[in-house]
Design an enzyme around this catalytic site. Structure first.
Site, mmCIF file in Angstrom:
data_model
loop_
_atom_site.group_PDB
_atom_site.id
_atom_site.type_symbol
_atom_site.label_atom_id
_atom_site.label_comp_id
_atom_site.label_asym_id
_atom_site.label_seq_id
_atom_site.Cartn_x
_atom_site.Cartn_y
_atom_site.Cartn_z
ATOM 1 N N THR A 124 70.619 24.299 112.760
ATOM 2 C CA THR A 124 69.858 24.958 111.691
ATOM 3 C C THR A 124 69.153 23.966 110.770
ATOM 4 O OG1 THR A 124 71.416 26.787 111.704
ATOM 5 C CG2 THR A 124 70.148 26.507 109.697
ATOM 6 N N ASP A 127 70.345 23.779 119.816
ATOM 7 C CA ASP A 127 71.344 24.582 119.119
ATOM 8 C C ASP A 127 72.692 24.048 119.616
ATOM 9 O OD1 ASP A 127 71.627 27.756 117.949
ATOM 10 O OD2 ASP A 127 73.351 26.879 118.936
ATOM 11 N N SER A 128 73.635 23.876 118.733
ATOM 12 C CA SER A 128 74.851 23.167 119.153
ATOM 13 C C SER A 128 75.696 23.955 120.147
ATOM 14 C CB SER A 128 75.690 22.754 117.945
ATOM 15 O OG SER A 128 76.343 23.858 117.368
ATOM 16 N N SER A 129 75.385 25.245 120.329
ATOM 17 C CA SER A 129 76.093 26.007 121.382
ATOM 18 C C SER A 129 75.783 25.416 122.756
ATOM 19 C CB SER A 129 75.643 27.464 121.372
ATOM 20 O OG SER A 129 75.768 27.989 120.082
ATOM 21 N N THR A 146 76.340 23.594 113.163
ATOM 22 C CA THR A 146 77.727 23.751 112.704
ATOM 23 C C THR A 146 78.630 24.371 113.772
ATOM 24 O OG1 THR A 146 77.153 25.901 111.748
ATOM 25 C CG2 THR A 146 77.084 23.998 110.281
ATOM 26 N N ASP A 147 78.032 25.144 114.693
ATOM 27 C CA ASP A 147 78.860 25.936 115.611
ATOM 28 C C ASP A 147 79.843 25.090 116.415
ATOM 29 O OD1 ASP A 147 77.583 28.169 114.711
ATOM 30 O OD2 ASP A 147 76.307 28.438 116.469
HETATM 31 N N1 ASP Z 1 73.562 27.934 115.884
HETATM 32 C C1 ASP Z 1 73.453 26.803 114.977
HETATM 33 C C2 ASP Z 1 74.038 25.590 115.677
HETATM 34 O O1 ASP Z 1 75.188 25.365 115.658
HETATM 35 C C3 ASP Z 1 74.124 27.064 113.712
HETATM 36 C C4 ASP Z 1 74.045 25.944 112.701
HETATM 37 O O2 ASP Z 1 73.392 24.936 112.866
HETATM 38 O O3 ASP Z 1 74.676 26.090 111.656
HETATM 39 O O4 ASP Z 1 73.306 24.852 116.252
#
Ligand code: ASP
Length: 329
Positions: A12, A55-57, A87-88
């Protein structure tokens, strides 16, 4: 002035409101940071690298290795590293780096944000400034710095989807807090005199199974025939598993007989798994399982992927797992 490498990996933090998924070019992000947070140049001599923008997923073993190798290669050129990350899965990447860059001598600080840097009221700006300040301090750990907390990366857990206090460290004290001043809990920082080295590679042959009321273990027996070498079963409270109807003990026995290491974690956030507390846990020990203690399942899972790079022998997996590599136990 300290030299800090900012490694942007996505999430994000760098997304723009116009094109939330657009890939940012390296130059753009460097400009975006300097324009939006001009004071960073007063904190340190900054350079930016963008090895990938995801995206960290979508971040996993391949990206963990890219990051570990990049940092290992640049280790002598910088005083510290800041990784901007979604953050994920930040806790998994922090764990992976702590098990890849062993006996670390310089700080590697992961941060990100719940709201993009370009938006009003974003937490990106303060998280970035805090992370850079911490990366310029002499802390030989992989840290997560987020929402004014300084956490050991392999102890951290994402606990909120919406709050700016997105992370906590359920099994270990905070390494510090950021308020008017940065207050460090120096006595809790991991120290070792052993030589720093890179241990790259992961083997994704571990799985976590959520044990739930009335969930029949029969659904999972096919996993014992698969190439998976080790399992973490998440039980209740101190690590208790149903041992009547349904009964998970035969599943653990079969896994052990098939040479698979079985670990028991907990759905509970705080406290340590103790399989000796109740019969439901004790039966799991007798069937061959080992408790995760106070480790997070994120950290335990990543550590197992690392250990499986070294060995697939059940006893050796247990032995290596019980060693403290980077303060994760
Ligand atoms: N979906 C995002 C990620 O982890 C959420 C974030 O950055 O907070 O890449």
């Amino acid at each position: 002035m300290k030299k800090i490498l900012i490694i942007h990996t996505g999430g994000t933090f760098g997304m723009t409101p116009v094109e939330p998924d657009s890939i940012l070019a390296p130059g753009n992000l460097q400009d975006q940071i300097i324009n939006t947070v001009p004071e960073v140049v007063r904190l340190a001599d900054i350079e930016v690298a963008i090895p990938f923008n995801l995206d960290s997923s979508n971040i996993g073993i391949k990206e963990w290795d890219i990051l570990a190798k990049l940092i290992h290669k640049q280790m002598d050129l910088y005083d510290g590293f800041v990784i901007i990350h979604g953050t994920d899965t930040m806790a998994y990447t922090a764990s992976a780096l702590s098990f890849s860059l062993l006996n670390l001598k310089k700080p590697i600080v992961l941060t990100g944000s719940q709201r993009p840097l370009s938006k009003l009221r974003s937490d990106a700006r303060s998280n970035l400034i805090d992370a850079i300040e911490l990366a310029a301090m002499n802390i030989p750990e992989v840290l997560i710095v987020f929402g004014q907390l300084i956490l050991r990366g392999n102890r951290a857990k994402k606990i909120s989807i919406t709050s700016y206090d997105a992370f906590t460290s359920p099994g270990y004290p905070y390494l510090g807090e950021i308020g008017l001043k940065i207050v460090l809990n120096r006595s809790k920082i991991f120290k070792t005199k052993d030589e720093f080295y890179l241990f790259d590679g992961f083997s994704p042959e571990a799985a976590i199974v959520n044990v739930l009321p009335s969930l029949p273990p029969e659904y999972f027996y096919s996993l014992l025939e698969s190439s998976l070498k080790t399992f973490i079963l998440l039980g209740f409270g101190a690590g208790n598993l149903p041992n009547y109807l349904p009964n998970w003990i035969p599943f653990i026995k079969s896994a052990s007989e098939n040479g698979k290491a079985v670990f028991i974690g907990s759905h509970s956030l705080h406290g340590s798994v103790d399989l000796n507390l109740y019969e439901c846990g004790h039966n799991a020990i007798k069937a061959g399982a080992v408790g995760l203690g106070d480790m997070t399942f994120e950290s335990a899972y990543v550590k197992l992927l690392k250990i499986l790079k070294l060995t697939t022998d059940r006893e050796e997996i247990y032995e290596k797992f019980n060693q403290n590599w980077a303060g994760e136990i």
